[in-house]
Motif scaffolding. Structure first.
Motif, mmCIF file in Angstrom:
data_model
loop_
_atom_site.group_PDB
_atom_site.id
_atom_site.type_symbol
_atom_site.label_atom_id
_atom_site.label_comp_id
_atom_site.label_asym_id
_atom_site.label_seq_id
_atom_site.Cartn_x
_atom_site.Cartn_y
_atom_site.Cartn_z
ATOM 1 N N ALA A 64 18.959 54.061 73.055
ATOM 2 C CA ALA A 64 18.411 52.979 73.795
ATOM 3 C C ALA A 64 18.283 51.691 72.817
ATOM 4 O O ALA A 64 18.369 50.575 73.179
ATOM 5 C CB ALA A 64 17.240 53.472 74.526
ATOM 6 N N CYS A 65 17.385 52.092 71.959
ATOM 7 C CA CYS A 65 17.009 51.127 70.658
ATOM 8 C C CYS A 65 18.417 50.233 69.982
ATOM 9 O O CYS A 65 18.174 49.033 69.618
ATOM 10 C CB CYS A 65 16.312 51.688 69.675
ATOM 11 S SG CYS A 65 14.467 52.275 70.480
ATOM 12 N N ALA A 66 19.362 51.114 69.837
ATOM 13 C CA ALA A 66 20.732 50.691 69.169
ATOM 14 C C ALA A 66 21.167 49.570 70.163
ATOM 15 O O ALA A 66 21.558 48.411 69.912
ATOM 16 C CB ALA A 66 21.780 51.772 68.957
ATOM 17 N N LEU A 67 21.187 49.638 71.547
ATOM 18 C CA LEU A 67 21.339 48.840 72.540
ATOM 19 C C LEU A 67 20.583 47.604 72.705
ATOM 20 O O LEU A 67 21.001 46.457 72.607
ATOM 21 C CB LEU A 67 21.550 49.486 73.948
ATOM 22 C CG LEU A 67 22.620 50.493 74.065
ATOM 23 C CD1 LEU A 67 22.282 51.254 75.432
ATOM 24 C CD2 LEU A 67 24.133 50.012 73.808
ATOM 25 N N ASP A 68 19.164 47.801 72.399
ATOM 26 C CA ASP A 68 18.457 46.623 72.920
ATOM 27 C C ASP A 68 17.079 47.228 72.338
ATOM 28 O O ASP A 68 16.411 47.808 72.860
ATOM 29 C CB ASP A 68 18.137 46.310 74.126
ATOM 30 C CG ASP A 68 17.051 45.182 74.434
ATOM 31 O OD1 ASP A 68 16.231 44.979 73.580
ATOM 32 O OD2 ASP A 68 17.453 44.159 75.019
ATOM 33 N N PRO A 69 16.630 46.807 70.889
ATOM 34 C CA PRO A 69 15.513 47.238 70.170
ATOM 35 C C PRO A 69 14.170 46.877 70.971
ATOM 36 O O PRO A 69 13.244 47.752 70.890
ATOM 37 C CB PRO A 69 15.593 46.452 68.807
ATOM 38 C CG PRO A 69 16.767 45.985 68.688
ATOM 39 C CD PRO A 69 17.462 45.783 70.194
ATOM 40 N N TYR A 70 13.991 45.811 71.660
ATOM 41 C CA TYR A 70 13.024 45.492 72.319
ATOM 42 C C TYR A 70 12.920 46.503 73.654
ATOM 43 O O TYR A 70 11.680 47.298 73.770
ATOM 44 C CB TYR A 70 12.806 44.136 72.890
ATOM 45 C CG TYR A 70 11.797 43.797 73.715
ATOM 46 C CD1 TYR A 70 10.714 43.344 73.226
ATOM 47 C CD2 TYR A 70 11.713 44.036 75.236
ATOM 48 C CE1 TYR A 70 9.557 43.021 73.694
ATOM 49 C CE2 TYR A 70 10.467 43.913 75.832
ATOM 50 C CZ TYR A 70 9.428 43.160 75.355
ATOM 51 O OH TYR A 70 8.386 42.994 76.032
ATOM 52 N N ILE A 71 13.752 46.690 74.388
ATOM 53 C CA ILE A 71 13.644 47.422 75.467
ATOM 54 C C ILE A 71 13.674 49.005 75.246
ATOM 55 O O ILE A 71 12.963 49.674 75.689
ATOM 56 C CB ILE A 71 14.954 47.092 76.497
ATOM 57 C CG1 ILE A 71 14.857 45.870 77.210
ATOM 58 C CG2 ILE A 71 14.876 48.438 77.316
ATOM 59 C CD1 ILE A 71 16.123 45.360 78.037
ATOM 60 N N GLY A 72 14.458 49.353 74.048
ATOM 61 C CA GLY A 72 14.455 50.741 73.446
ATOM 62 C C GLY A 72 12.982 51.164 73.085
ATOM 63 O O GLY A 72 12.378 52.217 73.457
ATOM 64 N N ALA A 73 12.292 50.360 72.199
ATOM 65 C CA ALA A 73 11.131 50.468 71.820
ATOM 66 C C ALA A 73 10.054 50.701 73.079
ATOM 67 O O ALA A 73 9.218 51.669 73.157
ATOM 68 C CB ALA A 73 10.626 49.692 70.760
ATOM 69 N N ALA A 74 10.135 49.752 73.851
ATOM 70 C CA ALA A 74 9.053 49.842 74.954
ATOM 71 C C ALA A 74 9.502 50.993 75.917
ATOM 72 O O ALA A 74 8.366 51.508 76.471
ATOM 73 C CB ALA A 74 9.303 48.555 75.905
ATOM 74 N N GLY A 128 26.011 52.157 53.133
ATOM 75 C CA GLY A 128 25.993 50.507 53.614
ATOM 76 C C GLY A 128 25.812 50.720 55.113
ATOM 77 O O GLY A 128 25.575 49.619 55.413
ATOM 78 N N ARG A 129 25.715 51.871 55.750
ATOM 79 C CA ARG A 129 25.621 51.781 57.131
ATOM 80 C C ARG A 129 24.224 52.212 57.726
ATOM 81 O O ARG A 129 23.691 53.299 57.149
ATOM 82 C CB ARG A 129 26.732 52.684 57.940
ATOM 83 C CG ARG A 129 27.984 51.901 57.667
ATOM 84 C CD ARG A 129 29.109 53.031 58.615
ATOM 85 N NE ARG A 129 28.672 53.177 59.775
ATOM 86 C CZ ARG A 129 28.770 54.332 60.475
ATOM 87 N NH1 ARG A 129 29.735 55.206 60.160
ATOM 88 N NH2 ARG A 129 28.359 54.629 61.738
ATOM 89 N N ALA A 130 23.686 51.247 58.398
ATOM 90 C CA ALA A 130 21.940 51.739 58.809
ATOM 91 C C ALA A 130 22.042 52.481 59.806
ATOM 92 O O ALA A 130 22.974 52.768 60.724
ATOM 93 C CB ALA A 130 21.366 50.485 58.981
ATOM 94 N N ILE A 131 21.020 53.202 60.033
ATOM 95 C CA ILE A 131 20.682 54.353 61.133
ATOM 96 C C ILE A 131 20.409 53.497 62.228
ATOM 97 O O ILE A 131 20.280 52.273 62.024
ATOM 98 C CB ILE A 131 19.465 55.225 60.916
ATOM 99 C CG1 ILE A 131 18.393 54.617 60.643
ATOM 100 C CG2 ILE A 131 19.994 56.096 59.675
ATOM 101 C CD1 ILE A 131 17.085 55.303 60.707
ATOM 102 N N PRO A 132 20.601 53.736 63.551
ATOM 103 C CA PRO A 132 20.138 53.051 64.572
ATOM 104 C C PRO A 132 18.765 52.881 64.383
ATOM 105 O O PRO A 132 17.798 53.608 63.956
ATOM 106 C CB PRO A 132 20.429 53.883 65.804
ATOM 107 C CG PRO A 132 21.355 54.983 65.360
ATOM 108 C CD PRO A 132 20.952 55.177 63.946
ATOM 109 N N PRO A 133 18.287 51.725 65.002
ATOM 110 C CA PRO A 133 16.531 51.632 64.956
ATOM 111 C C PRO A 133 16.047 52.697 65.701
ATOM 112 O O PRO A 133 16.538 53.175 67.009
ATOM 113 C CB PRO A 133 16.517 50.248 65.477
ATOM 114 C CG PRO A 133 17.788 49.931 66.466
ATOM 115 C CD PRO A 133 18.770 50.769 65.686
ATOM 116 N N THR A 134 15.009 53.351 65.086
ATOM 117 C CA THR A 134 14.512 54.396 65.744
ATOM 118 C C THR A 134 13.116 54.631 65.469
ATOM 119 O O THR A 134 12.572 55.303 64.480
ATOM 120 C CB THR A 134 15.046 56.093 64.942
ATOM 121 O OG1 THR A 134 16.701 55.754 64.604
ATOM 122 C CG2 THR A 134 14.822 57.269 65.540
#
Length: 167
Positions: free
Chosen positions: A72-82, A151-157
């Protein structure tokens, strides 16, 4: 999943394949491998929405949960974290408690890259807004940057741990 003949599998075969996936199956075999009783103070342990532990010498207890949703955070970090904070609050509520405090571990890629710093900023804003909506303070946390491979980041987690009180 495509059958060997190149045709789509039958619904029954697709269902069996889905249920065999470790992402869908029971995680009981994992949490049964450690002592979850914590010196006999655990009332509800792994497998529940939230663990419940008693506070020795009192008639009180705490509910505890840990949640994360990197997809969910990879799709939208704001909505995913909330949404992750909301999931933690729901788990605490399902145990019969009310949210009392949050700690976190925020895992991101290289913050020197603008898109990663944007993910981080938006994730923090989602965490802040959800915590304020539940009137639940963020009392501690940890940030882990530079989580990358080739060089590839993890999804925001963002990982959210929440404690709740029983009233």
């Amino acid at each position: 999943m495509i059958a060997a003949s190149g045709a789509a599998p039958s619904p029954a075969a697709a269902l069996r394949s889905l249920l065999a996936s470790p992402n869908v199956g029971s995680k009981r075999w994992v949490f049964r491998q450690y002592d979850s009783l914590v010196q006999g103070n655990t009332i509800a342990g792994p497998g529940s929405d939230a663990a419940i532990v008693r506070i020795k010498g009192t008639r009180r207890g705490l509910a505890l949960t840990v949640d994360s949703s990197p997809r969910a955070c990879a799709l939208d970090p704001y909505i995913g974290a909330a949404a992750t904070v909301c999931e933690a609050a729901r788990n605490i509520a399902c145990a019969g408690a009310r949210p009392a405090g949050i700690t976190n571990c925020l895992n991101y890629g290289n913050p020197e890259r603008p898109e990663i710093m944007w993910q981080f900023r938006r994730g923090l804003e989602g965490l802040r807004d959800a915590a304020q909506a539940f009137a639940t303070p963020v009392i501690s946390g940890n940030v882990s940057f530079y989580n990358e491979t080739e060089g590839r980041a993890i999804p925001p987690t963002p990982v959210i741990a929440m404690v709740g009180r029983f009233r």
